[in-house]
Design a protein around this motif. Structure first.
Motif, PDB file in Angstrom:
ATOM      1  N   HIS A 141       0.820  -1.208   0.000  1.00  0.00           N
ATOM      2  CA  HIS A 141       0.000   0.000   0.000  1.00  0.00           C
ATOM      3  C   HIS A 141       0.861   1.268   0.000  1.00  0.00           C
ATOM      4  CE1 HIS A 141      -3.119  -2.900   1.089  1.00  0.00           C
ATOM      5  NE2 HIS A 141      -3.995  -1.993   0.718  1.00  0.00           N
ATOM      6  N   LEU A 142       1.980   1.214   0.706  1.00  0.00           N
ATOM      7  CA  LEU A 142       2.899   2.351   0.708  1.00  0.00           C
ATOM      8  C   LEU A 142       3.438   2.600  -0.690  1.00  0.00           C
ATOM      9  CD1 LEU A 142       4.721   4.452   2.152  1.00  0.00           C
ATOM     10  CD2 LEU A 142       6.328   2.570   2.611  1.00  0.00           C
ATOM     11  N   GLY A 143       3.880   1.518  -1.342  1.00  0.00           N
ATOM     12  CA  GLY A 143       4.418   1.648  -2.687  1.00  0.00           C
ATOM     13  C   GLY A 143       3.397   2.190  -3.669  1.00  0.00           C
ATOM     14  N   GLN A 144       2.174   1.687  -3.606  1.00  0.00           N
ATOM     15  CA  GLN A 144       1.124   2.142  -4.519  1.00  0.00           C
ATOM     16  C   GLN A 144       0.847   3.630  -4.342  1.00  0.00           C
ATOM     17  OE1 GLN A 144      -2.087  -0.514  -3.499  1.00  0.00           O
ATOM     18  NE2 GLN A 144      -1.452  -2.061  -4.994  1.00  0.00           N
ATOM     19  N   ARG A 145       0.755   4.070  -3.093  1.00  0.00           N
ATOM     20  CA  ARG A 145       0.461   5.477  -2.833  1.00  0.00           C
ATOM     21  C   ARG A 145       1.602   6.382  -3.294  1.00  0.00           C
ATOM     22  NH1 ARG A 145      -3.502   6.689   1.170  1.00  0.00           N
ATOM     23  NH2 ARG A 145      -4.670   4.845   1.787  1.00  0.00           N
ATOM     24  N   TYR A 146       2.839   5.950  -2.999  1.00  0.00           N
ATOM     25  CA  TYR A 146       3.967   6.823  -3.346  1.00  0.00           C
ATOM     26  C   TYR A 146       4.205   6.859  -4.849  1.00  0.00           C
ATOM     27  CZ  TYR A 146       8.441   9.129  -3.318  1.00  0.00           C
ATOM     28  OH  TYR A 146       9.459  10.023  -3.563  1.00  0.00           O
ATOM     29  N   VAL A 147       4.064   5.723  -5.513  1.00  0.00           N
ATOM     30  CA  VAL A 147       4.235   5.692  -6.971  1.00  0.00           C
ATOM     31  C   VAL A 147       3.196   6.586  -7.643  1.00  0.00           C
ATOM     32  CG1 VAL A 147       4.042   4.252  -9.035  1.00  0.00           C
ATOM     33  CG2 VAL A 147       5.347   3.442  -7.062  1.00  0.00           C
ATOM     34  N   LEU A 148       1.959   6.539  -7.171  1.00  0.00           N
ATOM     35  CA  LEU A 148       0.914   7.394  -7.725  1.00  0.00           C
ATOM     36  C   LEU A 148       1.275   8.867  -7.550  1.00  0.00           C
ATOM     37  CD1 LEU A 148      -1.891   7.559  -9.025  1.00  0.00           C
ATOM     38  CD2 LEU A 148      -2.874   7.518  -6.720  1.00  0.00           C
ATOM     39  N   TYR A 149       1.786   9.209  -6.366  1.00  0.00           N
ATOM     40  CA  TYR A 149       2.211  10.592  -6.094  1.00  0.00           C
ATOM     41  C   TYR A 149       3.336  11.023  -7.037  1.00  0.00           C
ATOM     42  CZ  TYR A 149       5.250  14.072  -3.921  1.00  0.00           C
ATOM     43  OH  TYR A 149       6.088  15.141  -3.706  1.00  0.00           O
ATOM     44  N   VAL A 150       4.359  10.172  -7.188  1.00  0.00           N
ATOM     45  CA  VAL A 150       5.513  10.503  -8.039  1.00  0.00           C
ATOM     46  C   VAL A 150       5.085  10.634  -9.499  1.00  0.00           C
ATOM     47  CG1 VAL A 150       7.708   9.638  -8.950  1.00  0.00           C
ATOM     48  CG2 VAL A 150       7.249   9.521  -6.499  1.00  0.00           C
ATOM     49  N   ASN A 151       4.268   9.707  -9.965  1.00  0.00           N
ATOM     50  CA  ASN A 151       3.842   9.745 -11.365  1.00  0.00           C
ATOM     51  C   ASN A 151       3.043  11.010 -11.672  1.00  0.00           C
ATOM     52  OD1 ASN A 151       5.091   7.324 -11.806  1.00  0.00           O
ATOM     53  ND2 ASN A 151       3.222   6.100 -11.881  1.00  0.00           N
ATOM     54  N   ARG A 152       2.200  11.405 -10.735  1.00  0.00           N
ATOM     55  CA  ARG A 152       1.410  12.623 -10.954  1.00  0.00           C
ATOM     56  C   ARG A 152       2.278  13.878 -10.854  1.00  0.00           C
ATOM     57  NH1 ARG A 152      -4.119  11.468  -7.397  1.00  0.00           N
ATOM     58  NH2 ARG A 152      -5.139  10.093  -8.918  1.00  0.00           N
ATOM     59  N   THR A 153       3.199  13.878  -9.912  1.00  0.00           N
ATOM     60  CA  THR A 153       4.023  15.060  -9.676  1.00  0.00           C
ATOM     61  C   THR A 153       5.009  15.308 -10.811  1.00  0.00           C
ATOM     62  OG1 THR A 153       3.859  14.746  -7.276  1.00  0.00           O
ATOM     63  CG2 THR A 153       5.639  16.165  -8.072  1.00  0.00           C
ATOM     64  N   TYR A 154       5.609  14.214 -11.317  1.00  0.00           N
ATOM     65  CA  TYR A 154       6.674  14.359 -12.312  1.00  0.00           C
ATOM     66  C   TYR A 154       6.242  13.904 -13.713  1.00  0.00           C
ATOM     67  CZ  TYR A 154       9.452  15.241  -8.175  1.00  0.00           C
ATOM     68  OH  TYR A 154       9.936  15.783  -6.996  1.00  0.00           O
TER      69      TYR A 154
END
Length: 211
Positions: free
Chosen positions: A121-134
């Motif tokens: 769940h941590l990985g899914q949330r952070y990857v989503l954040y990174v993909n949207r941000t960058y």
């Protein structure tokens, strides 16, 4: 391994080896994986789920060693998400360090596969954040996280040192020069909601300033 007959033989063998249960199954996993690589994921899963209640050293690296944290806001977001997911899945974090392209955690999982669920769940949330941000897509992390069971009480403190000195081996002169690690809680006594002191760490001295 599920067979009662096989389990009895394994526990007899462990008794003859005169080593702890955790160390025995860790060595057994290494032997099986080395001899039969195609069973690696299954063996790791069995050993991992059987060892709830023991401290684990978790390592997760960026895909192809790529950067995972580009800015301070990225570290902050991961730290916040890690704190929430650790609380959600009952994982006590003793020490951690967030490096540019990898993460180290020292933790205890309270129930079967709680660390797997937390990291998922941590990985899914952070990857989503990174993909949207960058404005990116694709894998951020290198496959499944790696894990190592601590085989003795002394190893817990050694793991503390290894994690918190990691930035010194990379790019700074002193651990406190790297903002995103548990050293600030353990070494400087600052508040960090993510960190739960391990009994071995607390046993170093009665006074916080002496640890």
């Amino acid at each position: 391994i599920a067979s009662k007959h096989v389990r009895r033989r394994l526990f007899r063998l462990r008794a003859r080896c005169a080593i702890g249960e955790a160390q025995f199954f860790g060595l057994l996993a290494e032997i099986i994986i080395g001899r039969f690589p195609r069973f690696a994921s299954g063996v790791e899963a069995v050993v991992r789920t059987e060892r709830a209640g023991f401290p684990w050293h978790i390592i997760q690296c960026g895909n192809n060693c790529a950067v995972c944290f580009h800015a301070e806001d990225d570290y902050r977001r991961y730290h916040e998400d890690l704190s929430k997911q650790a609380s959600r899945f009952g994982c006590a974090i003793y020490a951690y360090v967030l490096m540019t392209n990898h993460v180290h955690l020292l933790l205890t999982l309270q129930k079967t596969d709680s660390v797997g669920q937390m990291m998922k769940h941590l990985g899914q949330r952070y990857v989503l954040y990174v993909n949207r941000t960058y404005h990116r897509s694709g894998a951020l992390w290198e496959r499944r996280f790696r894990s190592c069971l601590t085989q003795s009480e002394g190893y817990v403190l050694a793991c503390y040192r290894h994690l918190e000195l990691n930035p010194v081996r990379r790019h700074v002169r002193h651990p406190r020069d790297h903002r995103w690690s548990s050293f600030h809680a353990d070494g400087d006594g600052k508040q960090d909601a993510l960190v739960t002191p391990h009994a071995q760490y607390l046993g170093l001295a009665q006074k916080e300033s002496a640890r």
